[in-house]
Design an enzyme around this catalytic site. Structure first.
Site, PDB file in Angstrom:
ATOM      1  N   TRP A 192      62.684  37.468   5.677  1.00 43.68           N
ATOM      2  CA  TRP A 192      61.654  37.470   4.628  1.00 43.68           C
ATOM      3  C   TRP A 192      62.231  37.888   3.279  1.00 43.68           C
ATOM      4  CZ3 TRP A 192      58.233  34.904   7.082  1.00 43.68           C
ATOM      5  CH2 TRP A 192      57.908  35.210   8.406  1.00 43.68           C
ATOM      6  N   GLU A 393      56.141  44.805   0.634  1.00 40.77           N
ATOM      7  CA  GLU A 393      56.213  46.133  -0.009  1.00 40.77           C
ATOM      8  C   GLU A 393      55.256  47.124   0.642  1.00 40.77           C
ATOM      9  OE1 GLU A 393      58.346  46.765  -2.446  1.00 40.77           O
ATOM     10  OE2 GLU A 393      58.803  44.808  -3.313  1.00 40.77           O
TER      11      GLU A 393
HETATM   12  C1  LIG Z   1      56.628  36.499   1.192  1.00 41.61           C
HETATM   13  C2  LIG Z   1      57.341  37.736   1.629  1.00 41.61           C
HETATM   14  C3  LIG Z   1      58.416  38.205   0.874  1.00 41.61           C
HETATM   15  C4  LIG Z   1      59.130  39.342   1.309  1.00 41.61           C
HETATM   16  N1  LIG Z   1      60.215  39.772   0.581  1.00 41.61           N
HETATM   17  C5  LIG Z   1      61.018  40.752   1.093  1.00 41.61           C
HETATM   18  C6  LIG Z   1      62.244  41.103   0.459  1.00 41.61           C
HETATM   19  O1  LIG Z   1      62.599  40.574  -0.597  1.00 41.61           O
HETATM   20  N2  LIG Z   1      63.035  42.034   1.055  1.00 41.61           N
HETATM   21  C7  LIG Z   1      62.681  42.646   2.217  1.00 41.61           C
HETATM   22  O2  LIG Z   1      63.455  43.464   2.699  1.00 41.61           O
HETATM   23  N3  LIG Z   1      61.504  42.350   2.834  1.00 41.61           N
HETATM   24  C8  LIG Z   1      60.671  41.410   2.310  1.00 41.61           C
HETATM   25  N4  LIG Z   1      59.490  41.078   2.949  1.00 41.61           N
HETATM   26  C9  LIG Z   1      59.163  41.707   4.222  1.00 41.61           C
HETATM   27  C10 LIG Z   1      58.007  42.693   4.128  1.00 41.61           C
HETATM   28  O3  LIG Z   1      58.401  43.860   3.463  1.00 41.61           O
HETATM   29  C11 LIG Z   1      57.539  42.952   5.562  1.00 41.61           C
HETATM   30  O4  LIG Z   1      56.959  41.750   6.029  1.00 41.61           O
HETATM   31  C12 LIG Z   1      56.537  44.089   5.645  1.00 41.61           C
HETATM   32  O5  LIG Z   1      57.173  45.319   5.436  1.00 41.61           O
HETATM   33  C13 LIG Z   1      55.817  44.114   7.018  1.00 41.61           C
HETATM   34  O6  LIG Z   1      56.720  44.009   8.051  1.00 41.61           O
HETATM   35  P1  LIG Z   1      56.466  42.974   9.264  1.00 41.61           P
HETATM   36  O7  LIG Z   1      56.157  41.658   8.674  1.00 41.61           O
HETATM   37  O8  LIG Z   1      57.639  43.078  10.164  1.00 41.61           O
HETATM   38  O9  LIG Z   1      55.168  43.516   9.979  1.00 41.61           O
HETATM   39  P2  LIG Z   1      55.119  44.649  11.112  1.00 41.61           P
HETATM   40  O10 LIG Z   1      55.875  45.849  10.644  1.00 41.61           O
HETATM   41  O11 LIG Z   1      55.505  44.048  12.407  1.00 41.61           O
HETATM   42  O12 LIG Z   1      53.567  44.979  11.111  1.00 41.61           O
HETATM   43  C14 LIG Z   1      52.622  44.139  11.772  1.00 41.61           C
HETATM   44  C15 LIG Z   1      51.247  44.763  11.639  1.00 41.61           C
HETATM   45  O13 LIG Z   1      51.252  46.063  12.246  1.00 41.61           O
HETATM   46  C16 LIG Z   1      50.743  47.016  11.343  1.00 41.61           C
HETATM   47  N5  LIG Z   1      51.407  48.294  11.574  1.00 41.61           N
HETATM   48  C17 LIG Z   1      52.732  48.535  11.661  1.00 41.61           C
HETATM   49  N6  LIG Z   1      52.956  49.845  11.878  1.00 41.61           N
HETATM   50  C18 LIG Z   1      51.737  50.440  11.915  1.00 41.61           C
HETATM   51  C19 LIG Z   1      51.289  51.781  12.112  1.00 41.61           C
HETATM   52  N7  LIG Z   1      52.150  52.792  12.300  1.00 41.61           N
HETATM   53  N8  LIG Z   1      49.955  52.016  12.108  1.00 41.61           N
HETATM   54  C20 LIG Z   1      49.086  51.015  11.897  1.00 41.61           C
HETATM   55  N9  LIG Z   1      49.442  49.728  11.708  1.00 41.61           N
HETATM   56  C21 LIG Z   1      50.748  49.454  11.713  1.00 41.61           C
HETATM   57  C22 LIG Z   1      51.061  46.459   9.957  1.00 41.61           C
HETATM   58  O14 LIG Z   1      50.196  47.020   8.977  1.00 41.61           O
HETATM   59  C23 LIG Z   1      50.826  44.981  10.183  1.00 41.61           C
HETATM   60  O15 LIG Z   1      49.470  44.698  10.038  1.00 41.61           O
HETATM   61  C24 LIG Z   1      58.726  40.005   2.491  1.00 41.61           C
HETATM   62  C25 LIG Z   1      57.608  39.543   3.208  1.00 41.61           C
HETATM   63  C26 LIG Z   1      56.927  38.426   2.786  1.00 41.61           C
HETATM   64  C27 LIG Z   1      55.742  37.948   3.580  1.00 41.61           C
END
Ligand SMILES: Cc1cc2nc3c(=O)[nH]c(=O)nc-3n(C[C@H](O)[C@H](O)[C@H](O)COP(=O)(O)OP(=O)(O)OC[C@H]3O[C@@H](n4cnc5c(N)ncnc54)[C@H](O)[C@@H]3O)c2cc1C
Length: 419
Positions: A192, A393
């Site tokens: 991502w 973020e």
């Molecule tokens: C378009 C886009 C651009 C991005 N750009 C970058 C970038 O430039 N660099 C980079 O490093 N990352 C980037 N990201 C990644 C982004 O930071 C992550 O997608 C985000 O941190 C969420 O991680 P995940 O998708 O793995 O979701 P997960 O961590 O798997 O979470 C899934 C769900 O579980 C929930 N959840 C997780 N833990 C808990 C908890 N303890 N209690 C309650 N709920 C919880 C979350 O809120 C979410 O709803 C980007 C993402 C997107 C979509």
């Protein structure tokens, strides 16, 4: 064959005149959506800067953005123009950069976000997540190598933190850098990653002997590959990428010497999250402007729909939320400028602005009727983009937990299952 026929029969549903009308609606300026005079609190220099970015957005970005959204491409031709305007290196003193305040950075994010979140993301990542860490944690050699080029827009950076299995919890990252002689060998996958496939340099976060450090990986380094993630329905103008590091060898001088664990990452994210919040406010303003202007001109049952109470109410609700968000953004910018902002205050803004922007975009799409689904009317772009903005973020849940921890003194990030 069927596809060709479909292409041939496709017509532009709206003539040029309608496009011009839409442009006029959106060009009322941010000042026209400022019921508490927040703009008057800015210094003259800040207002001049904001107006310059506003004009750039209206004249050069808005006319081309729907087309790029449709094609799923970043308008690369805007990068040199942004560099000319001094938009790259806002947090950097010297090295060809024009350092400015956090408030100014927030204003730029708001104006760019008013156009397109993907465009705003390119700008935010370059500034907060690559140039700032090189400036704050880099060696003199790294600063001289990268910052002037990045300020001129000749090099773009990306920030590789998230992984397929570690997004909300980056401390669990699997990517590691092994010291071997005068080199580091990097292995892992980052997912991502905004700007990934257009970047000349990637700031990759990896563990060395259990400690997280930042490493600069140049595009073209053997063992480093960046692939564009396709078929996204959100952030379409942003090149979101997968970075794969397989026995990727980099010289030891590419370690950012000042990086020390998660703390350094959070320092970068603080600025970036403020930018995301301001960008979401910009998107909310664009959607509100579109809905208001349309409601005043669109006649249904012989009257402008703005004359119906059921249409006025959501517009009022939007302006109440936009006004609150403007005050928070302004005050948070000033706190950041004085180095007094806390992570909880930044989380509150990110959570609030994105949540409210999503509601406002949804409301605007509804007021526009069928036109609300067309890219040329802009609202649907913002609505789709805000879906990504709500995740990146830090998700709403994660920011809720940050605020909850501050309020109660108890961390609720890990459930009893993980104990
Ligand atoms: C378009 C886009 C651009 C991005 N750009 C970058 C970038 O430039 N660099 C980079 O490093 N990352 C980037 N990201 C990644 C982004 O930071 C992550 O997608 C985000 O941190 C969420 O991680 P995940 O998708 O793995 O979701 P997960 O961590 O798997 O979470 C899934 C769900 O579980 C929930 N959840 C997780 N833990 C808990 C908890 N303890 N209690 C309650 N709920 C919880 C979350 O809120 C979410 O709803 C980007 C993402 C997107 C979509």
């Amino acid at each position: 064959m069927i596809d060709t026929l479909h292409e041939e029969r496709a017509v532009q549903p709206f003539p040029v005149l309608v496009s011009l009308m839409i442009r006029r609606w959106l060009m009322e300026g941010t000042e026209s959506v400022d019921y508490y005079g927040v703009g008057q609190l800015l210094t003259e220099d800040e207002r001049i800067f904001r107006d310059r970015v506003q004009n750039f957005v209206d004249d050069e970005c808005m006319p081309i953005i729907a087309d790029h959204f449709d094609k799923g491409t970043l308008p690369m031709q805007l990068i040199p123009r942004m560099a000319e305007m001094g938009l790259f290196g806002i947090h950097v003193e010297g090295y060809g950069c024009r350092r400015s305040s956090h408030t100014v950075y927030g204003l730029a994010c708001q104006e760019l976000g008013r156009c397109d979140s993907g465009l705003r993301a390119m700008f935010s990542v370059q500034n907060s997540l690559v140039m700032y860490p090189i400036f704050a944690f880099g060696s003199e050699e790294q600063k001289k190598q990268w910052l002037p080029k990045m300020a001129r827009g000749e090099a773009i950076g990306c920030f590789g933190l998230s992984e397929p299995d570690f997004g909300s919890n980056p401390s669990g990252m699997a990517t590691h850098a092994e010291k071997r002689g005068r080199t580091y060998i990097l292995n892992g996958t980052k997912m991502w990653i905004t700007n990934g496939s257009i970047a000349q340099v990637a700031l990759v976060w990896a563990k060395t002997d259990g400690e997280i450090r930042g490493y600069l990986v140049e595009a073209g380094t053997p063992g480093f590959q960046s692939t564009l993630i396709q078929r996204k329905f959100s952030y379409r103008t942003s090149p979101t990428s997968l970075l794969v590091l397989r026995d990727c060898e980099i010289p030891e001088r590419n370690l950012l010497p000042g990086t020390k664990g998660l703390k350094s990452i959070l320092q970068c994210l603080n600025g970036a999250r403020y930018g995301v919040a301001c960008g979401a406010l910009g998107s909310a303003i664009a959607c509100y402007q579109m809905a208001r202007a349309f409601a005043v001109e669109r006649r249904v049952f012989e009257n402008p729909i703005a004359s119906y109470q059921l249409v006025q109410e959501p517009l009022v609700r939007a302006i109440v939320e936009i006004t609150k968000a403007q005050l928070i953004s302004y005050h948070l910018g000033r706190l950041l400028d004085q180095d007094r902002a806390t992570p909880m205050q930044i989380s509150l803004a990110k959570l609030n602005h994105v949540r409210e922007a999503m509601k406002i975009a949804r409301m605007a799409r509804d007021i526009l009727g069928a036109r609300g689904i067309l890219a040329d009317h802009h609202v649907i772009r913002h609505l789709c983009d805000l879906e990504a903005v709500s995740t990146l973020e830090g998700t709403e849940n994660i920011h809720t937990l940050i605020i909850g921890q501050e309020l109660t003194g108890v961390s609720a990030f890990r459930s009893s299952v993980s104990e």
